[in-house]
Design an enzyme around this catalytic site. Structure first.
Site, PDB file in Angstrom:
ATOM      1  N   ARG A  56      30.793  11.335 100.590  1.00  0.00           N
ATOM      2  CA  ARG A  56      32.147  11.807 100.256  1.00  0.00           C
ATOM      3  C   ARG A  56      33.152  11.252 101.256  1.00  0.00           C
ATOM      4  NH1 ARG A  56      29.799  12.526  96.378  1.00  0.00           N
ATOM      5  NH2 ARG A  56      29.357  14.438  95.224  1.00  0.00           N
ATOM      6  N   LEU A 114      31.455  21.390 103.071  1.00  0.00           N
ATOM      7  CA  LEU A 114      30.319  21.039 103.934  1.00  0.00           C
ATOM      8  C   LEU A 114      30.601  21.224 105.426  1.00  0.00           C
ATOM      9  CD1 LEU A 114      27.434  19.965 104.070  1.00  0.00           C
ATOM     10  CD2 LEU A 114      28.382  17.643 104.148  1.00  0.00           C
ATOM     11  N   PHE A 149      40.711  13.927  98.163  1.00  0.00           N
ATOM     12  CA  PHE A 149      39.260  13.843  98.088  1.00  0.00           C
ATOM     13  C   PHE A 149      38.747  15.032  98.923  1.00  0.00           C
ATOM     14  CE2 PHE A 149      38.008  10.062  95.551  1.00  0.00           C
ATOM     15  CZ  PHE A 149      39.256   9.888  94.979  1.00  0.00           C
ATOM     16  N   THR A 204      43.396  16.678  92.666  1.00  0.00           N
ATOM     17  CA  THR A 204      42.044  16.544  93.201  1.00  0.00           C
ATOM     18  C   THR A 204      41.315  15.357  92.590  1.00  0.00           C
ATOM     19  OG1 THR A 204      39.845  17.570  93.115  1.00  0.00           O
ATOM     20  CG2 THR A 204      41.369  18.249  91.434  1.00  0.00           C
ATOM     21  N   TYR A 256      37.744  23.240  86.401  1.00  0.00           N
ATOM     22  CA  TYR A 256      38.632  23.069  87.553  1.00  0.00           C
ATOM     23  C   TYR A 256      39.359  21.719  87.467  1.00  0.00           C
ATOM     24  CZ  TYR A 256      40.032  21.853  92.313  1.00  0.00           C
ATOM     25  OH  TYR A 256      40.739  21.413  93.412  1.00  0.00           O
TER      26      TYR A 256
HETATM   27  N1  LIG Z   1      40.169  21.875 100.107  1.00  0.00           N
HETATM   28  C1  LIG Z   1      39.958  20.690  99.545  1.00  0.00           C
HETATM   29  O1  LIG Z   1      39.159  19.859 100.021  1.00  0.00           O
HETATM   30  C2  LIG Z   1      40.727  20.327  98.281  1.00  0.00           C
HETATM   31  C3  LIG Z   1      40.379  19.116  97.633  1.00  0.00           C
HETATM   32  C4  LIG Z   1      41.103  18.769  96.483  1.00  0.00           C
HETATM   33  C5  LIG Z   1      42.131  19.564  96.034  1.00  0.00           C
HETATM   34  N2  LIG Z   1      42.427  20.737  96.663  1.00  0.00           N
HETATM   35  C6  LIG Z   1      43.530  21.564  96.138  1.00  0.00           C
HETATM   36  O2  LIG Z   1      44.415  21.862  97.200  1.00  0.00           O
HETATM   37  C7  LIG Z   1      44.987  23.159  97.030  1.00  0.00           C
HETATM   38  C8  LIG Z   1      44.792  23.961  98.293  1.00  0.00           C
HETATM   39  O3  LIG Z   1      43.408  24.021  98.600  1.00  0.00           O
HETATM   40  P1  LIG Z   1      42.888  24.954  99.781  1.00  0.00           P
HETATM   41  O4  LIG Z   1      41.557  24.461 100.170  1.00  0.00           O
HETATM   42  O5  LIG Z   1      43.967  25.101 100.783  1.00  0.00           O
HETATM   43  O6  LIG Z   1      42.707  26.325  98.972  1.00  0.00           O
HETATM   44  P2  LIG Z   1      42.964  27.841  99.460  1.00  0.00           P
HETATM   45  O7  LIG Z   1      42.247  28.725  98.516  1.00  0.00           O
HETATM   46  O8  LIG Z   1      42.668  27.952 100.913  1.00  0.00           O
HETATM   47  O9  LIG Z   1      44.543  28.000  99.250  1.00  0.00           O
HETATM   48  C9  LIG Z   1      45.129  28.344  98.007  1.00  0.00           C
HETATM   49  C10 LIG Z   1      46.156  29.445  98.276  1.00  0.00           C
HETATM   50  O10 LIG Z   1      46.821  29.788  97.049  1.00  0.00           O
HETATM   51  C11 LIG Z   1      46.938  31.206  96.950  1.00  0.00           C
HETATM   52  N3  LIG Z   1      46.990  31.549  95.518  1.00  0.00           N
HETATM   53  C12 LIG Z   1      46.059  31.286  94.564  1.00  0.00           C
HETATM   54  N4  LIG Z   1      46.469  31.769  93.378  1.00  0.00           N
HETATM   55  C13 LIG Z   1      47.688  32.335  93.577  1.00  0.00           C
HETATM   56  C14 LIG Z   1      48.610  33.009  92.726  1.00  0.00           C
HETATM   57  N5  LIG Z   1      48.338  33.227  91.424  1.00  0.00           N
HETATM   58  N6  LIG Z   1      49.776  33.489  93.261  1.00  0.00           N
HETATM   59  C15 LIG Z   1      50.053  33.299  94.579  1.00  0.00           C
HETATM   60  N7  LIG Z   1      49.204  32.665  95.435  1.00  0.00           N
HETATM   61  C16 LIG Z   1      48.034  32.198  94.937  1.00  0.00           C
HETATM   62  C17 LIG Z   1      45.670  31.737  97.652  1.00  0.00           C
HETATM   63  O11 LIG Z   1      45.817  33.069  98.125  1.00  0.00           O
HETATM   64  C18 LIG Z   1      45.514  30.733  98.800  1.00  0.00           C
HETATM   65  O12 LIG Z   1      46.199  31.157  99.962  1.00  0.00           O
HETATM   66  C19 LIG Z   1      44.336  23.758  95.786  1.00  0.00           C
HETATM   67  O13 LIG Z   1      45.230  23.591  94.718  1.00  0.00           O
HETATM   68  C20 LIG Z   1      43.085  22.907  95.590  1.00  0.00           C
HETATM   69  O14 LIG Z   1      42.752  22.822  94.233  1.00  0.00           O
HETATM   70  C21 LIG Z   1      41.745  21.139  97.768  1.00  0.00           C
END
Ligand SMILES: NC(=O)c1ccc[n+]([C@@H]2O[C@H](COP(=O)([O-])OP(=O)(O)OC[C@H]3O[C@@H](n4cnc5c(N)ncnc54)[C@H](O)[C@@H]3O)[C@@H](O)[C@H]2O)c1
Length: 323
Positions: free
Chosen positions: A219, A188, A169, A117, A141
């Site tokens: 952003r 957002l 991002f 991230t 985080y």
């Molecule tokens: N959404 C964004 O804009 C964004 C930006 C930067 C980084 N990220 C990173 O991308 C990744 C995915 O983001 P997202 O928005 O899809 O999040 P999300 O919460 O929709 O998906 C994460 C998934 O991981 C599963 N999970 C979490 N902990 C777990 C565990 N201990 N065992 C098994 N499953 C587990 C959750 O149930 C969920 O389905 C994350 O690592 C997040 O930090 C997301």
């Protein structure tokens, strides 16, 4: 290839799994459904409802499946919550991730693509932010993701596990099947579209006095399908490395709200609130490195195109996966 997608029932993992399947790969999803949804699991995958904290479960799943590579999306990802409960973030995002890496080493799985991230950087000295920018996270985080990136370097050096860290991002938009449904929704674009649908009374703008053209934060929104494409390219990377992923452009909070008003044709109430601590005025990625090394080219450069795809999905599923 056989790809093992950890966290594949979540927003980004579900769309990556879909794209992998469309391109002919075999996919298994491992997810505890703590944040994800059963309805976000593509029916063509093998689904394992499993918990990364349980070393035995992840070891058994990896050794039974024997994938060619792992994509690791599973994490907790709420910046605000990480400031209240750092233990949850360090435990899930670091300790539980180590269970995955150890299971990979035990089974001889050679490659991982990791969801990192822009929060690893903290407030930048300038934009666009490239891979040489200093990493100074300002919340647990971001710190947890940075720590895991460093751990990956040592697992490569010592155990030969090749890695690609993709520092997203702002992921946004939807495929035709899968979209964004976080509970709570802090992102957002889905929040504004929920306001358009009457699923929330209004949308809040945090800070209108930033040093940006319209006073609101800027952003870099990247379409989820472009992001998924980067994951597929990462599977073929010759070397381990970290890449920043954005479009290199930026949209302000007011521009996002205006785009949603135009595309939905609906009234969206916006309320102006004070700044939130720790929100930098501008976060924009330089993605030159991934373009050069892996040939990545984003297809969706306009905010409207991203919002349109999200809106199509939200109209089909106004209450998200509850529908
Ligand atoms: N959404 C964004 O804009 C964004 C930006 C930067 C980084 N990220 C990173 O991308 C990744 C995915 O983001 P997202 O928005 O899809 O999040 P999300 O919460 O929709 O998906 C994460 C998934 O991981 C599963 N999970 C979490 N902990 C777990 C565990 N201990 N065992 C098994 N499953 C587990 C959750 O149930 C969920 O389905 C994350 O690592 C997040 O930090 C997301």
């Amino acid at each position: 290839m056989k790809i093992f997608v950890v966290g594949g029932a979540g927003y980004i993992g579900s769309v990556c799994a879909e794209l992998l399947l469309n391109e002919g790969h075999e996919v298994a999803i491992f997810d505890n459904l703590s944040e994800g949804h059963r309805g976000a699991v593509d029916l063509r995958t093998h689904f394992i409802e499993g918990e990364l904290a349980d070393r035995g479960e992840i070891e058994a799943a990896i050794s039974n499946h024997r994938p060619d590579a792992v994509m690791h999306f599973a994490a907790n990802a709420l910046v605000g919550e990480s400031m209240q409960n750092p233990s949850k973030y360090f435990r899930n995002n670091i300790c539980n991730g180590l269970n995955l890496l150890d299971a990979m080493v035990a089974a001889g799985i050679p490659r991982i693509v990791f969801s990192s991230t822009c929060a690893i950087f903290g407030p930048p000295d300038g934009v666009p932010i490239d891979e040489t920018a200093p990493t100074r996270p300002i919340n647990p985080y971001g710190e947890s993701k940075l720590a895991f990136e460093k751990i990956l370097r040592w697992y490569d050096e010592i155990h030969g596990v090749k890695f690609v860290c993709l520092r997203y991002f702002n992921a946004a938009g939807a495929s035709e099947k899968f979209g964004e449904d976080h509970r709570p929704e802090t992102h957002l674009i889905p929040a504004v579209l929920q306001a358009a649908l009457g699923e929330r009374p209004n949308v809040e703008i945090y800070g209108t006095d930033y040093d940006t053209p319209d006073g609101t934060c800027i952003r870099d929104y990247i379409h989820i399908l472009d992001l998924a494409q980067a994951h597929i390219l990462a599977l073929g990377a010759a070397n381990s490395g970290c890449y920043n992923l954005g479009t290199g452009g930026g949209s302000s909070v007011r521009e996002v709200i205006e785009s949603c008003r135009t595309i939905t044709g609906l009234t969206i109430n916006a309320i102006e609130k004070p700044r939130r601590p720790g929100d930098p005025p501008r976060l924009i990625a330089s993605s030159d490195k991934i373009k050069k090394d892996l040939g990545w080219q984003p297809q969706f450069q306009s905010l409207d195109a991203i919002v349109e795809s999200a809106w199509r999905w939200h109209q089909k599923f106004p209450r998200g996966y509850e529908d």
